[in-house]
Design an enzyme around this catalytic site. Structure first.
Site, PDB file in Angstrom:
ATOM      1  N   CYS A   1      37.443 -14.391 -27.608  1.00 35.84           N
ATOM      2  CA  CYS A   1      36.657 -13.905 -26.712  1.00 35.84           C
ATOM      3  C   CYS A   1      37.660 -13.543 -24.990  1.00 35.84           C
ATOM      4  CB  CYS A   1      35.254 -14.579 -26.822  1.00 35.84           C
ATOM      5  SG  CYS A   1      34.385 -13.919 -28.066  1.00 35.84           S
TER       6      CYS A   1
ATOM      7  N   PHE B   1      34.280 -27.713 -18.350  1.00 41.92           N
ATOM      8  CA  PHE B   1      35.044 -26.563 -18.432  1.00 41.92           C
ATOM      9  C   PHE B   1      36.268 -27.142 -17.002  1.00 41.92           C
ATOM     10  CE2 PHE B   1      33.112 -23.982 -20.832  1.00 41.92           C
ATOM     11  CZ  PHE B   1      33.611 -23.325 -21.945  1.00 41.92           C
TER      12      PHE B   1
ATOM     13  N   LYS C   1      28.026  -9.917 -19.825  1.00 44.57           N
ATOM     14  CA  LYS C   1      28.517 -10.511 -20.573  1.00 44.57           C
ATOM     15  C   LYS C   1      30.407 -11.177 -20.147  1.00 44.57           C
ATOM     16  CE  LYS C   1      30.749 -12.390 -24.381  1.00 44.57           C
ATOM     17  NZ  LYS C   1      29.550 -13.649 -24.850  1.00 44.57           N
TER      18      LYS C   1
HETATM   19  P1  NAD Z   1      34.772 -10.504 -36.528  1.00 47.60           P
HETATM   20  O1  NAD Z   1      35.187  -9.938 -36.005  1.00 47.60           O
HETATM   21  O2  NAD Z   1      34.594 -12.229 -36.707  1.00 47.60           O
HETATM   22  O3  NAD Z   1      33.498 -10.039 -37.292  1.00 47.60           O
HETATM   23  C1  NAD Z   1      33.227  -8.510 -37.697  1.00 47.60           C
HETATM   24  C2  NAD Z   1      32.727  -7.833 -39.130  1.00 47.60           C
HETATM   25  O4  NAD Z   1      32.354  -6.605 -38.478  1.00 47.60           O
HETATM   26  C3  NAD Z   1      33.392  -7.662 -39.705  1.00 47.60           C
HETATM   27  O5  NAD Z   1      33.083  -8.831 -40.956  1.00 47.60           O
HETATM   28  C4  NAD Z   1      33.926  -7.003 -40.269  1.00 47.60           C
HETATM   29  O6  NAD Z   1      34.054  -6.729 -41.849  1.00 47.60           O
HETATM   30  C5  NAD Z   1      32.651  -5.877 -39.812  1.00 47.60           C
HETATM   31  N1  NAD Z   1      32.680  -4.898 -39.727  1.00 47.60           N
HETATM   32  C6  NAD Z   1      33.777  -3.720 -39.332  1.00 47.60           C
HETATM   33  N2  NAD Z   1      33.212  -2.521 -38.655  1.00 47.60           N
HETATM   34  C7  NAD Z   1      32.383  -2.295 -39.892  1.00 47.60           C
HETATM   35  C8  NAD Z   1      31.623  -1.342 -39.974  1.00 47.60           C
HETATM   36  N3  NAD Z   1      31.678   0.245 -39.529  1.00 47.60           N
HETATM   37  N4  NAD Z   1      29.824  -1.493 -40.753  1.00 47.60           N
HETATM   38  C9  NAD Z   1      30.078  -2.809 -40.992  1.00 47.60           C
HETATM   39  N5  NAD Z   1      30.413  -3.836 -40.898  1.00 47.60           N
HETATM   40  C10 NAD Z   1      31.813  -3.318 -40.027  1.00 47.60           C
HETATM   41  O7  NAD Z   1      33.603  -9.618 -34.681  1.00 47.60           O
HETATM   42  P2  NAD Z   1      32.863 -10.825 -33.938  1.00 47.60           P
HETATM   43  O8  NAD Z   1      33.564 -12.553 -33.548  1.00 47.60           O
HETATM   44  O9  NAD Z   1      32.139 -11.592 -34.679  1.00 47.60           O
HETATM   45  O10 NAD Z   1      33.027 -11.034 -32.846  1.00 47.60           O
HETATM   46  C11 NAD Z   1      31.835  -9.417 -32.883  1.00 47.60           C
HETATM   47  C12 NAD Z   1      31.071  -9.159 -31.837  1.00 47.60           C
HETATM   48  O11 NAD Z   1      30.593  -9.707 -31.449  1.00 47.60           O
HETATM   49  C13 NAD Z   1      32.743  -8.880 -30.409  1.00 47.60           C
HETATM   50  O12 NAD Z   1      32.392  -7.497 -29.563  1.00 47.60           O
HETATM   51  C14 NAD Z   1      32.827 -10.448 -30.025  1.00 47.60           C
HETATM   52  O13 NAD Z   1      33.369  -9.542 -28.217  1.00 47.60           O
HETATM   53  C15 NAD Z   1      31.371 -10.492 -29.232  1.00 47.60           C
HETATM   54  N6  NAD Z   1      31.523 -11.951 -29.390  1.00 47.60           N
HETATM   55  C16 NAD Z   1      31.916 -12.990 -30.341  1.00 47.60           C
HETATM   56  C17 NAD Z   1      32.090 -14.236 -29.540  1.00 47.60           C
HETATM   57  C18 NAD Z   1      32.603 -15.573 -31.421  1.00 47.60           C
HETATM   58  O14 NAD Z   1      32.517 -16.226 -30.330  1.00 47.60           O
HETATM   59  N7  NAD Z   1      33.340 -14.548 -31.813  1.00 47.60           N
HETATM   60  C19 NAD Z   1      30.418 -14.983 -28.822  1.00 47.60           C
HETATM   61  C20 NAD Z   1      29.716 -13.780 -28.604  1.00 47.60           C
HETATM   62  C21 NAD Z   1      30.006 -12.743 -28.043  1.00 47.60           C
END
Ligand code: NAD
Length: 440
Positions: A261, A250, A205
């Protein structure tokens, strides 16, 4: 299958909804009560094309639920997906506190076999740390799988439903079989399920995001060279991208990458390398180039206005870090606004989806317009910061009549320089030279 998704942000909500769409019974858990309430009522907490329809359908059909109750959700489910935030810590490494906190909680809850699937982006070795954190209080059998998510915001539903590949890191045959069944509906067209060890999955990743960020920064440097050497980056891009080994995607120069990210993942990989005494030089340069690129237009704007931006009315079209999302994390537009405010410019902005999020952090430091045309009324210059489709073919005649000065700084190369010159604009973009019109 019964699935609990812990963390209902961009990844958790899309993942949970799409798994419900293929017939699974999904409970999404979050600590944010307001979010849980809104989603339970069918309200959207993020902007993501196509998601609302799926959310409402799956809520209605009872396959998708939202809750703050971790224990009940875990007890009911065989699969526990972690879609928790992993933001950069002070040194740039991924902050695993949410993941490890939830893992500790899971250890106290789990009473029978579960598969814990990590969808968050986490450094190599995290699966082992999660296993340890769960084991402290857990007597039951469980597997931890690394299953990084590759969806792109703005295209998240499509990406999730038709992934290029699904990476699954596990050494457990039992977990392998369960995940093969879970993902079978998504890989019917033959796109691969790639099984590997957890560490390789975790690194895949970071390698993917860092490579894409490198491609962007490389092209941004080529664009700067094009300007200095009198070449046209559009031509160079086509010539370069036609080579199959390089590929067309890209390669579009602009004012840098942002989002939740690329910036965080590049930083985290540099830090992971440092922890094993390795200096990841290419990625250090990629970060530097990107920071410079975000405010690349600034010196040119200042030059145009003879170094005096005080009270100049500057409009931004686009605030989100890319089109089709309301996500503003690390958005280049924010870096530009910060610099313009230092110069005491007056800023008006329009973005189709991201204004609410920007308002939360900038309040009344800038003005938000109701439409893209309201935003440019009487402006001294327009900056295009995000390539939303509606900015691509605007009513140029109307723009000419509304803008005080016909000046455009295009950070996303959405317009044809020759056409803009013909329309009488002073137009500057990235890597395509300046086709000057006298000050208008
Ligand atoms: P985000 O901040 O949008 O969502 C995270 C959620 O987790 C929030 O709703 C928050 O309230 C919740 N949360 C925090 N602590 C918690 C707990 N203890 N219990 C339950 N819920 C809790 O984050 P995201 O963008 O969805 O990213 C999540 C992961 O996925 C990260 O590691 C990110 O790098 C990865 N990721 C993100 C994307 C993207 O496009 N956003 C793509 C691939 C991977």
């Amino acid at each position: 299958m019964k699935i609990a998704v812990i963390g209902t942000g961009y990844v958790g909500l899309v993942t949970g909804t799409c798994f419900a769409e293929t017939g699974n019974s999904v409970i999404c858990v979050d600590i944010d009560e307001t979010k849980v309430k809104k989603l339970s009522d069918g309200g959207m907490t993020i902007y993501e094309p196509g998601l609302e329809k799926l959310l409402i359908r799956n809520l209605r059909e009872g396959r998708l639920r939202f809750t703050t109750n971790l224990a009940d959700s875990v007890n009911e489910s065989l699969l526990i997906l972690l879609a928790l935030p992993t933001p950069p810590g002070e040194d740039g490494s991924a902050d695993l506190s949410a993941i490890l906190k939830v893992s500790g909680d899971l250890g106290k809850i789990i009473k029978e076999y579960k598969v814990i699937i990590d969808k968050s982006t986490v450094p190599v070795g995290t699966a082992e740390r999660v296993r340890k954190a769960i084991s402290i209080n857990c007597k039951s059998d469980f597997d931890v799988v690394s299953n990084p998510e590759f969806l792109r915001e703005g295209l998240a539903v499509e990406d999730f439903m038709k992934p290029d590949r699904v990476v699954i890191g596990t050494s457990s045959e039992k977990a392998k079989k369960i995940l093969s069944d879970l993902y079978a509906p998504f890989v019917r067209q033959g796109n691969p399920l790639l099984f590997m060890d957890e560490r390789s999955a975790e690194l895949t990743k970071y390698a993917a995001n860092s490579f894409l960020a490198t491609k962007i920064s490389f092209m941004n440097e080529i664009a700067i060279l094009c300007e200095k050497l009198g070449a046209d980056v559009d031509m160079v891009r086509r010539g370069l991208g036609s080579d199959d080994r390089i590929g067309k995607r890209f390669l579009f120069p602009g004012i840098g990458y942002g989002g939740s990210c690329f910036p965080k993942d590049v930083k985290a990989l540099v830090q992971s390398a440092k922890e094993v005494d390795y200096s990841f030089n290419i990625l250090k340069a990629v970060m530097q180039v990107n920071e410079r690129q975000k405010i690349y237009l600034l010196p040119r704007i200042k030059k145009y206005f003879n170094n005096d931006l005080k009270n100049k009315k500057i409009t931004l079209w686009g605030l989100a870090f890319k089109p089709n999302t309301d996500d503003i994390r690390e958005a280049p537009a924010l870096a530009i606004i910060e610099e313009l405010l230092k110069e005491e410019a007056t800023i008006t902005a329009f973005d189709p989806e991201a204004m609410t999020n920007v308002k939360k952090i900038l309040g009344d430091k800038i003005t938000f317009a109701a439409t893209q045309y309201d935003a440019i009324t009487d402006c001294d210059a327009l900056i295009v910061a995000t390539e939303w489709n509606e900015f691509r073919t605007p009513d140029f005649e109307r723009m000419v009549s509304l803008m005080k000065h016909k000046v455009i700084f295009d950070g996303r190369n959405v317009y044809e320089p020759r056409r803009m010159k013909d329309l009488g604009f002073h137009y500057e973009s990235v890597g395509r030279g300046v086709l000057n019109n006298d000050k208008s």
